[in-house]
Design an enzyme around this catalytic site. Sequence first.
Site, PDB file in Angstrom:
ATOM      1  N   SER C 297     -32.755  79.048  79.675  1.00 30.65           N
ATOM      2  CA  SER C 297     -32.713  78.569  81.063  1.00 30.65           C
ATOM      3  C   SER C 297     -31.710  79.331  81.910  1.00 30.65           C
ATOM      4  CB  SER C 297     -32.301  77.089  81.086  1.00 30.65           C
ATOM      5  OG  SER C 297     -33.185  76.318  80.325  1.00 30.65           O
ATOM      6  N   HIS C 358     -32.419  69.106  82.268  1.00 31.98           N
ATOM      7  CA  HIS C 358     -32.602  69.069  80.812  1.00 31.98           C
ATOM      8  C   HIS C 358     -31.731  68.004  80.148  1.00 31.98           C
ATOM      9  CE1 HIS C 358     -35.397  72.348  80.667  1.00 31.98           C
ATOM     10  NE2 HIS C 358     -34.579  73.172  81.291  1.00 31.98           N
TER      11      HIS C 358
END
Lengths: 430, 430, 430, 430
Positions: C297, C358
């Site tokens: 990410s 997340h």
Amino acid sequence: MRHNRFLGDLLSQLFDRPDKMRGKDDNRSIQELSHALMSTEGDVSGPTLASTIIERYADIEDHEKLEFFNFLNTQLDLDAGKLVETATRYAADQSVSAFRDLSKVSEPKRQELLRRLNQPTGATQKLVSMRCDLIRFVRSNPDLGRTDIDFVHLLRSWFNRGFLVLRQIDWDTPARILDKIVAYEAVHQISDLDDLRRRLFPSDRRCFAFFHPAMPDEPLIFVEVALTSEIPGSIDALLSDFRLPIRAEQASVAAFYSISNCQKGLAGINFGNQLIKQVVAELSSEFPELVTFVTLSPMPGFNRWLADETTNAEHGNSAQAVLAGSASRETLCAMAARYLLFAKRADGLPLDPVSRFHLGNGAQLYEIHANADLSANGNAQSSGVMVNYLYDLGSVESHHDAFATHAEIQASRSVRALATVPLAPAPSST
Amino acid sequence: MRHNRFLGDLLSQLFDRPDKMRGKDDNRSIQELSHALMSTEGDVSGPTLASTIIERYADIEDHEKLEFFNFLNTQLDLDAGKLVETATRYAADQSVSAFRDLSKVSEPKRQELLRRLNQPTGATQKLVSMRCDLIRFVRSNPDLGRTDIDFVHLLRSWFNRGFLVLRQIDWDTPARILDKIVAYEAVHQISDLDDLRRRLFPSDRRCFAFFHPAMPDEPLIFVEVALTSEIPGSIDALLSDFRLPIRAEQASVAAFYSISNCQKGLAGINFGNQLIKQVVAELSSEFPELVTFVTLSPMPGFNRWLADETTNAEHGNSAQAVLAGSASRETLCAMAARYLLFAKRADGLPLDPVSRFHLGNGAQLYEIHANADLSANGNAQSSGVMVNYLYDLGSVESHHDAFATHAEIQASRSVRALATVPLAPAPSST
Amino acid sequence: MRHNRFLGDLLSQLFDRPDKMRGKDDNRSIQELSHALMSTEGDVSGPTLASTIIERYADIEDHEKLEFFNFLNTQLDLDAGKLVETATRYAADQSVSAFRDLSKVSEPKRQELLRRLNQPTGATQKLVSMRCDLIRFVRSNPDLGRTDIDFVHLLRSWFNRGFLVLRQIDWDTPARILDKIVAYEAVHQISDLDDLRRRLFPSDRRCFAFFHPAMPDEPLIFVEVALTSEIPGSIDALLSDFRLPIRAEQASVAAFYSISNCQKGLAGINFGNQLIKQVVAELSSEFPELVTFVTLSPMPGFNRWLADETTNAEHGNSAQAVLAGSASRETLCAMAARYLLFAKRADGLPLDPVSRFHLGNGAQLYEIHANADLSANGNAQSSGVMVNYLYDLGSVESHHDAFATHAEIQASRSVRALATVPLAPAPSST
Amino acid sequence: MRHNRFLGDLLSQLFDRPDKMRGKDDNRSIQELSHALMSTEGDVSGPTLASTIIERYADIEDHEKLEFFNFLNTQLDLDAGKLVETATRYAADQSVSAFRDLSKVSEPKRQELLRRLNQPTGATQKLVSMRCDLIRFVRSNPDLGRTDIDFVHLLRSWFNRGFLVLRQIDWDTPARILDKIVAYEAVHQISDLDDLRRRLFPSDRRCFAFFHPAMPDEPLIFVEVALTSEIPGSIDALLSDFRLPIRAEQASVAAFYSISNCQKGLAGINFGNQLIKQVVAELSSEFPELVTFVTLSPMPGFNRWLADETTNAEHGNSAQAVLAGSASRETLCAMAARYLLFAKRADGLPLDPVSRFHLGNGAQLYEIHANADLSANGNAQSSGVMVNYLYDLGSVESHHDAFATHAEIQASRSVRALATVPLAPAPSST
């Protein structure tokens, strides 16, 4: 019209069939395996043996492939002696049993081998690829032509019109298929998917292909169509990025501007005639306003012919002018008309292959256009000239008949007129 | 495993193709039309001509059909004289051109006619029906057997395993297809759709069929399977309305209790062997717990054989007792074992057709059950006895080989033991 | 697992529905039409009125759209006075009829209008687009936020998880959908279909998207996954043209390296959490060897935060060094760890939006990588640093709970260790 | 018209989704689970919690279900006090934040619970079943009517016209769906699939149903249509086994002779109006020759009304005669016309529910037929009389408007005339 959903569904599984019967480790040679496939072992273990042979074939080198084809050509040929014997017997006594005996020996064994190879998933496509190799080998091993005759015989039977499916190709088609269209376009090159989008996406463009159920990822042949308001006279204008698309309903003309065969392994099996007719039928039914169906076709042999004509008494000078790029538009078209109408092969058929194809389908030479394809290829092959062939469903049959029987070329009055324009002869060589 | 959606979709249109090229009013005879279809007219108007012939055929009376078949049989036969001539030439000179000439005359013209007939939508099915008629005519016109040989040759090539699709038949199948299953079930009759629901719906039942893409509404052959925890010994118990279904995952046995061929027009083309093997593969992959694959099969020739054996010195009395319904269960099974192991045709193969089929596929005679089929038919044909044939994938090939080569019958120890039970001989006729 | 073919088939017709009830020429204003749609006229002519309004909306200018939204916001608001009155009555008497009265006035009338607009083919997508406009208008007309609350309320109900369909995107997907994937990719840009091929085609790549049946051409959100043998630490390596794909079966790690929301009009409705979990479930089931599910990410707020930290007593100097590109790899990672663990918003949640997403899903901060994204964007936003978040299905729920309740951040030991590395403070300003 | 294949395909997977996130062993009560689903736990584990609740609900007894509904009704109601408070605040200050606060409390919490329950595969259908139970409980627990209002509110939003799919039901439909048609036919009973074949198979019969993508195995409503050459006056003739079907293209009339709602759990949500209009549109487009769209409808309240009218001064004697089966055909029709035109409920609408439905849709009372339904049910309910309602698309809207606004009944001249036939009064009781 009932929508056959069940078929669609059922077929979607054709290629999902997991190959649970994969070729085991079998260290017999490909020739031994072939014999086994045709023996009683093949009755029960046919799919496994066939898989093994197909995998083996994929792994071997060219010289081994050649050996395999030689094996087919000689070991699996027909037994001419036996054939003479049984045919003689049948000539004397036309009994069923005599016919049965005859039919057992009248076909080379390799045909049965090919049929038995066609058992596992995806085998059909493999056999088509095998023929690609074969065609290559025939060039330097002309004797293999015998085996090729059997491949063609079988493939023609399997790729019979009754088994083909016409399918529109558009932007809802899976990318996997579109990649094939890009790769197989043979007439006016497509560079990539984004280029293809310009061909398929606009409201006035169509593309249709034939598929075979046993090779669902592989188009056999496809045609690209432009729906227009007038008979198009230039491929450059037709494919221009700057043109304004019209609505399909507004079109009166369907112009077939590119037809590409996709499978080299099916060379010699003609799908084009039926594709064009089926597409004409589809389009007429969807758009009743469409009245004219024409092609916009290249003339691939034109420049080659011109080169041979430079000393021709009647039009040699014009031929030179065309090749030099200095001919007037009128001269250009007049020479093209002469080429299309009068340039013949030894068998009396037109020299131009595209012309043979369309006239053979029953189309008519309709119009000739200068400066119609200014691409490098278009200039090199045909000095930029293109042709419209007209498919008039009402007269297609009689035209075809006249062409097939007497090699008679149907042409419009304007094309005929062009061919009579007086031209500058070749300079007398003093 | 990639799911081939495009194929499914593309095929769903195979039969939606509107027949825009329907047979026009053409008043030539069916024979004249056939000649036209094979001429240059057929090159361009093939689909139309083929449609016209197919429609014409559907409309004519039996005597005209017979005439048409006689036309195929004699007018469109091969030219034996020419065949002898070109074969002789080929025997001397195996050139490609000699082979090409030979291959043009080595096949009766009717084969090309049949291929050309297979162009319009749905033609394949019509040709299969045509062969149904032909089979009927052959009975009283045995000479037509020659034409039948060509039909079989072509249909076998077209219905090649590589073109067939295996499809599960269940309660999500269209009713149109289910109607066919009801109609074609040949072994244990199904009265209607509600009866079929009892066969297909329970969690421990499966049904699979082969289809051909060009005949999507018509199953070619199907098999019904019961998933059980033990090898079943009675069809009545297996189909009982009162049994409790088990979950498919709990089953260790798959019992094939009914196999039906659907298309009379495809008689002589064996799909059963491959269907069974494909279904074994599918089921093993879905249910790894399945370890035993057996049939529960009828023994259609048993009572007929018994009637012939009533005077047999060794077991005539037992044969009589079985036919009279007074035999013990042990005698019944012993006689069945003798029938299956020792009753042979002139060619040395088993007298029982079902036995020939399964043993020919490489299966093994596994168990014999008395009182297994008490239906009227079961009693009349085989005194209620049924048999399990075991498909053990590991030995199928060697079994088949021994059977095909030496007519050797594989049987379990228990079946062999049954055949040695001493039996009451026929009463001596004093 | 029963394959629901009927549904597939039935849905394929959802958007084929020809709009036979098109908006006639109706010259009432869009406001009048809206009132009509909610009146008895709407009971019977709802679809037509809705079509007319939707077409009208598509044609009008921005200032008229704003007017329309103001109309929704004020004229079709709820009647607060009446609501107080009926709510007071219901507080006293909780009868069904009091509740019915209350439920009639407790919802702004615009919600019913939106429901009634959703009748013609394709209306759902039009309403989603309408909300795109609305979001734009809200910026300068914050009062419209009231109407936006109702849009979100309704869309969240309609785009409920139970109505979404997870779909794998691959090279068999229609090009029309693939175009959308190219357009909507928000994290690591895709330039065109040929670029997309590199993302989708290799054996070790997967892509999944959520769709809604009423918007079949429009993905809602999609995620790109790389199947790898190790946790990846660099997007550049992951997307390199020169890497060698592995077979999917060999992978032990699934790395989610890009998640893109597609529909601006659905902003505020979170599909990501459920998409990730569904994809984890799908992949685990197809590839049992997969044991690790991580992301790779970006850290979009890192550099912005660094800029604010340059004077920080403890690590200001390091912040400067990172921004100047002169920091060691260790310093880079240490600063990233501090950013992720300690940089918070006023509400106590992490400053980094990707991190919030997340961690909010129950993932764990797992590893930090320097030089992981050297694209212009990657350098500008986060000095090339990327992060792995680990989705461990066993602890996702407890992690989420700790995060949701106490804003507690789960991080691996190595990330925690990085955050304690001593760093160079800002130079004292003497 | 683009055929949306991708959607079909994508949807076919909606119900294949394996439930990998099944409810673990969770021994909290259904009420505790419900609270958890609405808490932060629900944010991340929503689908699992929802599955658990749905499975739990399926297992519990009626008294526990009642308890659960009472929990929804009281514990998950809205907080009227808070609502009064925030609504008062909003009345004073129409700010976005005030509206946001209001919108959070203006809806009972149970609505959010229901939305969150709708996450796992197949949940929608389970919620519809839940409402079936609820309807049952409301009878003896009228207070639960509050919860029912919320179920209806939500289901109406989810089963919005924009989400429904019209689907033709024919003999290509999976048997699983056909079973449902047999089971749900509410007007003219179908005994089994073989009986259904008679309704669906003939060339002049059609059947259409609405489906929702999230309940693909469940029709919501269906209508059976006969294509005829004249307006039919007898259901017995229409369904006779001995009638000769016509070709659909020959028909000028489409007669809707049976409409059945399938889902009790969707009671109160009217699909009929839109189904009829959509089917009219479909049929008109496929068969342009169709000019008349009528129903052949029952008159379920007729005999009950007659029983109340036996003492009526004007027509009591006729009422008695009809009930006694001794009335002339003319009297029968005259009484039916009076019933349909003049028998009203307290609210001024027609007493007959079928009449309310069709007149409410904008249809017109068109013709009355004696001896039209001689089944036991037809005689018992309406003395065998049936009615045609005419759907004239040109006037449907104005008719509906007149009916909705003034309860004005549209009737043909002939029906009006019948109502004025003088009848025998009741015998004076002296």
